[in-house]
Every structure is written in C-alpha cells, then in structure tokens.
Scaffold this motif. Structure first.
Motif, mmCIF file in Angstrom:
data_model
loop_
_atom_site.group_PDB
_atom_site.id
_atom_site.type_symbol
_atom_site.label_atom_id
_atom_site.label_comp_id
_atom_site.label_asym_id
_atom_site.label_seq_id
_atom_site.Cartn_x
_atom_site.Cartn_y
_atom_site.Cartn_z
ATOM 1 N N GLU A 5 0.876 -1.175 0.000
ATOM 2 C CA GLU A 5 0.000 0.000 0.000
ATOM 3 C C GLU A 5 0.904 1.213 0.000
ATOM 4 N N ALA A 6 0.884 1.965 -1.119
ATOM 5 C CA ALA A 6 1.932 2.956 -1.363
ATOM 6 C C ALA A 6 1.550 4.394 -1.049
ATOM 7 N N ASP A 7 0.317 4.657 -0.633
ATOM 8 C CA ASP A 7 -0.060 6.004 -0.201
ATOM 9 C C ASP A 7 -1.348 5.926 0.598
ATOM 10 N N GLY A 8 -1.754 7.060 1.164
ATOM 11 C CA GLY A 8 -2.965 7.112 1.978
ATOM 12 C C GLY A 8 -4.002 8.037 1.367
ATOM 13 N N ALA A 9 -5.268 7.862 1.787
ATOM 14 C CA ALA A 9 -6.335 8.696 1.227
ATOM 15 C C ALA A 9 -7.421 9.023 2.243
ATOM 16 N N ARG A 10 -7.193 8.694 3.516
ATOM 17 C CA ARG A 10 -8.144 9.015 4.581
ATOM 18 C C ARG A 10 -9.552 8.517 4.282
ATOM 19 N N ARG A 11 -9.623 7.333 3.683
ATOM 20 C CA ARG A 11 -10.895 6.644 3.431
ATOM 21 C C ARG A 11 -11.797 7.357 2.424
ATOM 22 N N ARG A 12 -11.231 8.244 1.624
ATOM 23 C CA ARG A 12 -12.034 8.882 0.576
ATOM 24 C C ARG A 12 -12.036 7.991 -0.671
ATOM 25 N N PRO A 13 -13.041 8.131 -1.561
ATOM 26 C CA PRO A 13 -13.077 7.313 -2.776
ATOM 27 C C PRO A 13 -12.116 7.761 -3.866
ATOM 28 N N LEU A 14 -11.684 9.020 -3.842
ATOM 29 C CA LEU A 14 -10.704 9.520 -4.804
ATOM 30 C C LEU A 14 -9.708 10.407 -4.068
ATOM 31 N N LYS A 15 -8.581 10.697 -4.730
ATOM 32 C CA LYS A 15 -7.612 11.592 -4.099
ATOM 33 C C LYS A 15 -6.884 12.413 -5.149
ATOM 34 N N GLY A 16 -6.364 13.533 -4.675
ATOM 35 C CA GLY A 16 -5.412 14.288 -5.465
ATOM 36 C C GLY A 16 -4.027 13.846 -5.047
ATOM 37 N N THR A 17 -3.313 13.196 -5.934
ATOM 38 C CA THR A 17 -2.014 12.618 -5.602
ATOM 39 C C THR A 17 -0.927 13.683 -5.662
ATOM 40 N N ALA A 18 -0.229 13.866 -4.537
ATOM 41 C CA ALA A 18 0.836 14.862 -4.465
ATOM 42 C C ALA A 18 2.046 14.413 -5.281
ATOM 43 N N GLU A 19 2.949 15.335 -5.547
ATOM 44 C CA GLU A 19 4.102 15.038 -6.400
ATOM 45 C C GLU A 19 4.999 13.956 -5.822
#
Length: 248
Positions: free
Chosen positions: A116-130
């Motif tokens: 698991e390579a990043d987090g999203a705080r249980r949201r269905p989509l995310k804006g992926t940081a650089e």
C-alpha cells in the motif's frame, strides 16, 4: 473471476497499490486468493495500515531494524505462508510502513509482495501529491485505485482527499461535478504518474457491481483506455459476502 488474475498478478511480482477507495480491501482479498492458490505472500505497506486489516492477511512482524524484520518475516512465512511487515506500532489500531528500499529486500522472500503505497483518509478519490505514491525498489506492477461512488458528485473534502491537488490534475474546481474524464485523469496523471519505465500498470475501480455502478465504471474505463491504460478491472469488495470482479 479472481481479482489477482484480473489484474495480471503473477509469481515474482511486487505490486504497489496507489490512490483511494479500497486499496487495503483489495490487498486483503488478493493476499487471501494467492495464499489459497499455494503462493506465499508478504504485505509491506510504505504508509500506515490498520491492524484490523493486517490481521486478515497473516502474522504481523514489526521492527525498525531491517535484519530483524527480515528474520521475523521468514519465520512467519515458514509457519503460515503469509506475513505483514511494519516498522513500528503507531497505536492500538495502526502499524507504520516500511522504507521502500526495505520492501525490495523483503520481496525476495515470498512469491508475491503487496504494497500500500499512499494514503487517502478513506475517501473514494484523491489528489495525488508530487511525492506520491511511495513506490518500492523492484516494483513490477502499479495498480491505481478509485471508488466509483465519487463519480458525478461535487468535488469536496468529503469525496476527495486533497481536493486542491485534484483540481490541479484535472481542472475540476471546488463544487464542480467529478466527470469520467477527471476520474480517469486522477488515476493516470496522479496515482500512476511516477511509475518507472517498463513497469506494468493497471486500474481498479472499486464499488462496481451489476447496475448503474457497472455502467459508470465502464464509462470511466473507456476514458482510462484513451489515456493509454489497457488493464482496467471493476470490483465489489464487501467486508462480508461474495466478492465480484469484472474486466472492464
């Protein structure tokens, strides 16, 4: 159809899951499928993971010292065929992730390593940081994950983790509707952005089941293919009950 097979996961793979909407659930499901098929499996998040999810995969091995972590994972694999590797216990609920270079060391111990390579705080989509996702050394497949329930909803913090980053990636402003194009762009331009050359790529659209969500997922899949992504899978991953998987 099994989820592991639909995504093209095979022996020798180190698979990184990035994005939002069900990465941990997908890792749990795939680990269980692979173990039933006789493969050994390591789950080695580079970010935080809930202990409740780790327990569904296998024995948890925690150490900030790489050599000690390797020894513990070897023992767990010998006993059960599965292991979850972490750097430290952050609380009674979460385990800290391991360094990307350590994942590369651990990967040689099992048939398949799931990250698991990043987090999203249980949201269905995310804006992926650089700086995201944090891909491990030796990664062979990156799976971008998004929850179909975000499609058609207004862009907000309740729906998208880091909505301001999402806006920069897709051009969709706060309060505007998340379109199939924006959904696909968030996965390809965000979650898959840092994929090394030669590494396989796939997308997993969670919350997909027969009916409207299947139609919506198929529309997003067409947008993903227009962006050059060939492998797109839809899945329903309930906590209990049968899992549904479809090639889109």
């Amino acid at each position: 159809m099994r989820l592991a097979a639909a995504l093209g996961i095979r022996a020798g793979d180190t698979v990184a899951f990035a994005g939002a909407g069900g990465k941990s659930s997908a890792i749990v499901q795939i680990a269980q499928e692979l173990r039933k098929s006789g493969m050994t499996v390591i789950a080695a998040p580079t970010t935080k993971m809930f202990l409740s999810e780790a327990e569904k995969i296998g024995p948890l091995v925690v150490s900030g010292e790489e050599a000690e972590l390797v020894r513990g994972v070897k023992e767990a694999l010998a006993e059960s065929g599965t292991a979850v590797a972490g750097s430290e216990l952050l609380s009674k609920k979460r385990v800290g992730g391991v360094a990307p270079e350590t994942v590369g060391t651990l990967a040689g111990l099992a048939d398949v390593t799931l990250v698991e390579a990043d987090g999203a705080r249980r949201r269905p989509l995310k804006g992926t940081a650089e700086h995201e996702p944090v891909l491990p050394a030796g990664v062979t497949l990156v799976v971008a994950v998004g929850g179909i329930r975000a499609l058609g909803r207004e862009l907000s913090e309740e729906v998208v983790h880091r909505p301001e980053v999402f806006s920069g990636l897709t051009g969709i402003g706060p309060g505007h509707t998340i379109t199939p194009e924006a959904f696909a762009q968030a996965l390809v331009l965000g979650s898959l952005r840092n994929t090394p050359e030669g590494v396989r790529r796939a997308a997993l659209i969670t919350g997909t089941e027969p009916g409207r969500s299947m139609f919506d997922a198929a529309v997003v899949a067409r947008q993903l293919r227009s962006l050059g992504l060939e492998t797109v899978v839809g899945a329903n991953l309930p906590e209990e009950g049968p899992v549904g998987v479809w090639a889109l």
